[in-house]
Design an enzyme around this catalytic site. Structure first.
Site, short mmCIF file in Angstrom:
data_model
loop_
_atom_site.label_atom_id
_atom_site.label_comp_id
_atom_site.label_asym_id
_atom_site.label_seq_id
_atom_site.Cartn_x
_atom_site.Cartn_y
_atom_site.Cartn_z
N ASP A 209 0.80 -1.06 0.07
CA ASP A 209 0.08 -0.01 -0.01
C ASP A 209 0.86 1.33 -0.15
O ASP A 209 1.90 1.06 0.58
CB ASP A 209 -0.88 -0.10 1.12
N GLU A 293 -3.05 -1.57 -4.39
CA GLU A 293 -4.56 -0.72 -4.65
C GLU A 293 -4.23 0.10 -5.94
O GLU A 293 -3.21 0.54 -6.00
CB GLU A 293 -4.78 0.19 -3.67
N CYS A 346 -10.74 -3.14 10.37
CA CYS A 346 -10.03 -3.90 11.38
C CYS A 346 -9.31 -5.12 10.60
O CYS A 346 -10.46 -5.98 10.40
CB CYS A 346 -10.52 -3.95 12.59
N CYS A 365 -8.94 -0.73 17.79
CA CYS A 365 -10.11 -1.08 17.20
C CYS A 365 -11.15 -1.29 18.52
O CYS A 365 -10.83 -1.76 19.34
CB CYS A 365 -10.02 -2.47 16.72
N ASP A 375 -0.95 2.19 8.32
CA ASP A 375 -0.51 1.76 6.80
C ASP A 375 -0.59 0.16 6.82
O ASP A 375 -0.70 -0.57 6.05
CB ASP A 375 0.63 2.25 6.54
ZN ZN Z 1 -10.87 -5.39 15.59
#
Ligand code: ZN
Length: 410
Positions: A209, A293, A346, A365, A375
């Site tokens: 990424d 991506e 997540c 999270c 990242d």
């Molecule tokens: Zn999570």
């Protein structure tokens, strides 16, 4: 060949492209060399560049007008016919002073630019300017090649080329492109067909990424930053640009200052390209499947931050290098569209954040409590989604150069 495909839903993934190459074939490869033209060659090239640029701009105008005024789409054939008529007019007789091949090729280049535009890969073609990089393409009927030297149409002497690397044995170029960059350097690029040795298959795969701080972050946790000399170069560039702005308009110093800016630009571009080549070759060597991506043009347009815009340009070049190297060496590339929310999801539990602004480097999270590096989490998601898509749809991909596109997978 593109084909609609009904793969099982892969989460919130909407659009993807798989490029899977598993057949040994001849590939076209360009070999680029610097050359030093004689004064006579410089003049021939200057005229050829000028005419090719004129034809490109004229054809772009024709196409745009035909579309807006008459809702008509002019083809290469239409334009080629009107070019023949144009050249017969007294006012445009000078177009016949140069080889006709680069002029036809200018029409081909425009056709390609429109194709990229319609596929959503590029912006609407723009007019070519005298100050920018100049180029002219010659096909085999417009040059002589004897295995060691190259003579272009309307020239008597071969080009004085610097053979920085050898051409493959017995290679015969099918076309050659001459470019002159803004720093007044001349290059010739020979397009040859050759058998490229495929790499032995490997087990490993990776997700990559575009990082916010570093250039790239891999799903393995490794980051690869922009080399330090980029910053140094950019400082030098800024200094040269200031000098250029301060110089008096129309003065000799101003021309000198502009050339200096162009030289630094050229060096930065060369170094960046080398850096990207090293990285893309390494990833291709080490991995069988690479998930990235893709960068949508619309996102690039929206981007106002200069530094980010520059690294975005680097990213699209990087992805296109991965693309053709995957083809050469028999690797797989899965491209995921930019708006797949890879940073916000997540990796551990799949929880999706509503927002995540660019300056947040790490987050916790709320669902499972795992602390994520922004990242790295994104790269891992790209890797996982890419592999899912590849495993689900990869077998449906036919041998050879095959792309699978799918509209909606919700
Ligand atoms: Zn999570």
């Amino acid at each position: 060949m593109g084909m609609k495909n009904d793969c099982p839903p892969a989460g919130i993934l909407d659009v993807y492209t798989i490029i899977c190459y598993n057949v040994n074939m001849q590939q076209k490869r360009a070999y680029k060399y610097r050359f030093y033209p004689t004064d006579e060659q410089k003049q021939v090239l200057a005229r050829t560049f000028g005419c090719a640029r004129f034809v490109y701009n004229w054809a772009l105008r024709q196409k745009t007008d035909a579309f807006y005024q008459d809702k008509q789409r002019l083809s290469y054939k239409d334009l080629s016919e009107s070019l023949t008529l144009l050249k017969q007019q007294h006012t445009y007789r000078w177009l016949s002073e140069v080889s006709s091949v680069p002029l036809q090729q200018a029409l081909r280049h425009l056709e390609k630019a429109f194709l990229h535009f319609f596929e959503g890969r590029a912006k609407y073609p723009t007019f070519k300017k005298k100050r920018h990089r100049q180029s002219a393409t010659y096909t085999s009927n417009a040059f002589k090649w004897d295995g060691a030297s190259l003579i272009l149409a309307k020239m008597t002497e071969p080009l004085d080329m610097v053979w920085s690397r050898p051409l493959p044995d017995g290679a015969t170029p099918s076309s050659v492109t001459i470019t002159k960059d803004c720093a007044d350097r001349y290059f010739v690029s020979l397009l040859v067909e050759e058998d490229i040795k495929r790499l032995e298959p490997v087990e490993q795969s990776v997700g990559a990424d575009l990082g916010v701080k570093e250039f790239v972050i891999l799903s393995t946790g490794e980051t690869v930053g922009n080399p330090k000399f980029f910053q140094k170069d950019e400082k030098k560039l800024a200094k040269a640009q200031r000098r250029h702005e301060r110089s008096k308009k129309g003065s000799k110093n101003r021309i000198k200052a502009r050339k200096k800016v162009a030289r630094i630009h050229a060096r930065i571009a060369d170094r960046r390209r080398d850096f990207l080549h090293q990285l893309s070759t390494r990833l291709i060597r080490e991995n069988q499947t690479i998930c990235v991506e893709s960068l949508q043009v619309k996102n690039m347009v929206k981007n106002h931050c200069l530094a980010k815009a520059i690294s975005d340009v680097g990213w699209s070049e990087f992805v296109s290098q991965l693309e053709y190297k995957a083809e050469w060496y028999g690797r797989n590339l899965v491209k995921i569209d930019k708006w797949y929310p890879s940073p916000k999801r997540c990796f551990d539990c799949g929880h999706l954040l509503e927002t995540l602004s660019l300056d947040v480097r790490s987050w916790t999270c709320p669902e499972c409590g795992v602390i994520h590096d922004r990242d790295l989490n994104a790269a891992r998601n790209i890797h996982a989604v890419g592999l899912t898509v590849f495993e689900a749809c990869g077998e449906a991909v036919r041998p050879g150069r095959a792309k699978v596109r799918s509209g909606k997978l919700r």
